[in-house]
Motif scaffolding. Structure first.
Motif, PDB file in Angstrom:
ATOM      1  N   ASP A  69      43.001  42.476  44.190  1.00 49.97           N
ATOM      2  CA  ASP A  69      43.929  42.750  43.088  1.00 49.97           C
ATOM      3  C   ASP A  69      43.319  43.673  42.037  1.00 49.97           C
ATOM      4  O   ASP A  69      43.549  43.518  40.842  1.00 49.97           O
ATOM      5  CB  ASP A  69      44.371  41.430  42.450  1.00 49.97           C
ATOM      6  CG  ASP A  69      45.618  41.595  41.575  1.00 49.97           C
ATOM      7  OD1 ASP A  69      46.449  42.471  41.888  1.00 49.97           O
ATOM      8  OD2 ASP A  69      45.746  40.849  40.582  1.00 49.97           O
ATOM      9  N   GLY A  70      42.490  44.634  42.469  1.00 43.92           N
ATOM     10  CA  GLY A  70      41.900  45.592  41.547  1.00 43.92           C
ATOM     11  C   GLY A  70      40.607  45.149  40.905  1.00 43.92           C
ATOM     12  O   GLY A  70      40.003  45.911  40.146  1.00 43.92           O
ATOM     13  N   ALA A  71      40.142  43.922  41.178  1.00 46.12           N
ATOM     14  CA  ALA A  71      38.928  43.406  40.532  1.00 46.12           C
ATOM     15  C   ALA A  71      37.694  44.211  40.913  1.00 46.12           C
ATOM     16  O   ALA A  71      36.816  44.449  40.077  1.00 46.12           O
ATOM     17  CB  ALA A  71      38.727  41.934  40.884  1.00 46.12           C
ATOM     18  N   VAL A  72      37.620  44.642  42.159  1.00 40.95           N
ATOM     19  CA  VAL A  72      36.442  45.404  42.608  1.00 40.95           C
ATOM     20  C   VAL A  72      36.368  46.744  41.886  1.00 40.95           C
ATOM     21  O   VAL A  72      35.287  47.193  41.475  1.00 40.95           O
ATOM     22  CB  VAL A  72      36.479  45.604  44.133  1.00 40.95           C
ATOM     23  CG1 VAL A  72      35.313  46.476  44.577  1.00 40.95           C
ATOM     24  CG2 VAL A  72      36.432  44.257  44.845  1.00 40.95           C
ATOM     25  N   TYR A 130      40.343  43.936  32.947  1.00 41.30           N
ATOM     26  CA  TYR A 130      40.936  44.477  31.723  1.00 41.30           C
ATOM     27  C   TYR A 130      42.272  45.104  32.090  1.00 41.30           C
ATOM     28  O   TYR A 130      42.608  45.255  33.266  1.00 41.30           O
ATOM     29  CB  TYR A 130      40.006  45.501  31.065  1.00 41.30           C
ATOM     30  CG  TYR A 130      39.565  46.627  31.970  1.00 41.30           C
ATOM     31  CD1 TYR A 130      40.347  47.774  32.133  1.00 41.30           C
ATOM     32  CD2 TYR A 130      38.363  46.553  32.669  1.00 41.30           C
ATOM     33  CE1 TYR A 130      39.945  48.808  32.965  1.00 41.30           C
ATOM     34  CE2 TYR A 130      37.955  47.578  33.507  1.00 41.30           C
ATOM     35  CZ  TYR A 130      38.743  48.705  33.646  1.00 41.30           C
ATOM     36  OH  TYR A 130      38.349  49.734  34.481  1.00 41.30           O
ATOM     37  N   GLY A 131      43.046  45.467  31.080  1.00 40.72           N
ATOM     38  CA  GLY A 131      44.371  46.031  31.349  1.00 40.72           C
ATOM     39  C   GLY A 131      45.256  45.004  32.024  1.00 40.72           C
ATOM     40  O   GLY A 131      45.389  43.871  31.551  1.00 40.72           O
ATOM     41  N   SER A 132      45.815  45.365  33.146  1.00 41.46           N
ATOM     42  CA  SER A 132      46.703  44.443  33.853  1.00 41.46           C
ATOM     43  C   SER A 132      45.965  43.240  34.417  1.00 41.46           C
ATOM     44  O   SER A 132      46.579  42.220  34.756  1.00 41.46           O
ATOM     45  CB  SER A 132      47.413  45.183  34.993  1.00 41.46           C
ATOM     46  OG  SER A 132      46.473  45.675  35.937  1.00 41.46           O
ATOM     47  N   THR A 151      38.841  39.102  28.784  1.00 43.14           N
ATOM     48  CA  THR A 151      38.321  39.601  30.076  1.00 43.14           C
ATOM     49  C   THR A 151      38.143  38.500  31.116  1.00 43.14           C
ATOM     50  O   THR A 151      37.661  38.762  32.208  1.00 43.14           O
ATOM     51  CB  THR A 151      36.941  40.256  29.885  1.00 43.14           C
ATOM     52  OG1 THR A 151      36.015  39.255  29.395  1.00 43.14           O
ATOM     53  CG2 THR A 151      37.000  41.425  28.925  1.00 43.14           C
ATOM     54  N   ASN A 152      38.492  37.279  30.782  1.00 44.19           N
ATOM     55  CA  ASN A 152      38.154  36.114  31.596  1.00 44.19           C
ATOM     56  C   ASN A 152      36.661  35.807  31.492  1.00 44.19           C
ATOM     57  O   ASN A 152      36.142  34.998  32.244  1.00 44.19           O
ATOM     58  CB  ASN A 152      38.566  36.263  33.054  1.00 44.19           C
ATOM     59  CG  ASN A 152      39.189  35.000  33.614  1.00 44.19           C
ATOM     60  OD1 ASN A 152      39.548  34.094  32.871  1.00 44.19           O
ATOM     61  ND2 ASN A 152      39.323  34.936  34.917  1.00 44.19           N
ATOM     62  N   GLY A 176      42.926  45.955  26.736  1.00 39.26           N
ATOM     63  CA  GLY A 176      42.556  47.192  27.396  1.00 39.26           C
ATOM     64  C   GLY A 176      41.062  47.362  27.598  1.00 39.26           C
ATOM     65  O   GLY A 176      40.243  46.521  27.214  1.00 39.26           O
ATOM     66  N   LEU A 177      40.711  48.506  28.184  1.00 36.60           N
ATOM     67  CA  LEU A 177      39.322  48.817  28.544  1.00 36.60           C
ATOM     68  C   LEU A 177      38.392  48.779  27.337  1.00 36.60           C
ATOM     69  O   LEU A 177      37.311  48.171  27.397  1.00 36.60           O
ATOM     70  CB  LEU A 177      39.274  50.200  29.205  1.00 36.60           C
ATOM     71  CG  LEU A 177      37.900  50.813  29.451  1.00 36.60           C
ATOM     72  CD1 LEU A 177      37.052  49.931  30.348  1.00 36.60           C
ATOM     73  CD2 LEU A 177      38.054  52.209  30.055  1.00 36.60           C
TER      74      LEU A 177
END
Length: 240
Positions: free
Chosen positions: A198-201, A120-122, A180-181, A129-130
């Motif tokens: 890339d922030g996924a975790v 979400y977000g970037s 959200t993919n 967004g969230l």
């Protein structure tokens, strides 16, 4: 485990290998990838084929949210749920690792940000967004579980459950890939998050919390909303 492996390999593999491709023509680069539609079909087809192949053996869950929804609805003993969930996560991780190994064989491939992770977000494909991500994941997971419970209900036509489930998952992806993919499946999200980086975790928590919440809602409400209504008719034991 095998079913979740197939789901992640078929769905996320399509997203990584085939969603965006270009072919060079005389007029320049021409996109030839399968896009959102192709990825949506890939996830639906893996569930459809997987449930036909394995549903008679294990119920064909391939998704912790499905397992939890089935347990809440009384379709699966809670004692079996941990084994199902651990198996699903392991099968997904094996598929995620295989996708990474194969994708790394292409010159210039960079795993970071390119492993079909949810976000979400970037990290949202279209920047949602969230709150948007939370709402859509809860609602779509609840609908998915309702369809599964309804299609496998003893009152439903026999033999058609995999079709209903696969087509529903296809539609869910058509709706929510831009947001959200599309997760609706914590095992699918976990399968690629750690390889994607890339922030996924850091965002993975939402793709456990939202699908589980949706599963709890669906499992708890299926009986009251759609369950059989039994009453004593003209003779004891008559069902209406």
């Amino acid at each position: 485990m095998i079913g979740t492996f197939w789901l992640v390999l078929g769905g996320c593999g399509t997203a990584v290998f085939a969603a965006v491709q270009v072919a060079t023509a005389d007029t320049g680069d021409v996109p030839v990838g399968v896009g959102y539609l192709g990825v949506s079909l890939a996830f639906g087809l893996t569930v459809l084929t997987g449930v036909y192949a394995l549903g008679h053996l294990s119920g064909g869950h391939f998704n912790p949210a499905v397992t939890i929804g089935a347990a809440i609805a009384g379709r699966l003993p809670w004692s079996k749920a941990p084994v199902y969930i651990v198996s699903q996560v392991l099968g997904g991780l094996v598929a995620g690792a295989l996708i990474l190994v194969v994708a790394s064989g292409k010159a210039g491939f960079e795993a970071t940000g390119h492993m079909a992770a949810n976000g979400y977000g970037s990290n949202s494909p279209d920047g949602y967004g969230l709150l948007s991500a939370l709402i859509i994941e809860v609602v779509l997971t609840a609908i998915f579980i309702w369809v599964i419970l309804g299609a496998t209900d003893r009152r439903a036509p026999a033999g058609f459950a995999p079709l209903a489930i696969g087509l529903t998952l296809t539609l869910i992806h058509l709706i929510s890939i831009p947001i959200t993919n599309t997760s609706v499946n914590p095992a699918r999200s976990t399968a690629v998050a750690f390889f994607n980086g890339d922030g996924a975790v850091g965002q993975l928590w939402l793709f456990w919390v939202a699908p589980i919440l949706g599963a709890l809602i669906a499992g708890a409400l299926y009986g009251p909303l759609f369950g059989e209504r039994v009453k004593i008719a003209s003779a004891p034991g008559d069902r209406v």
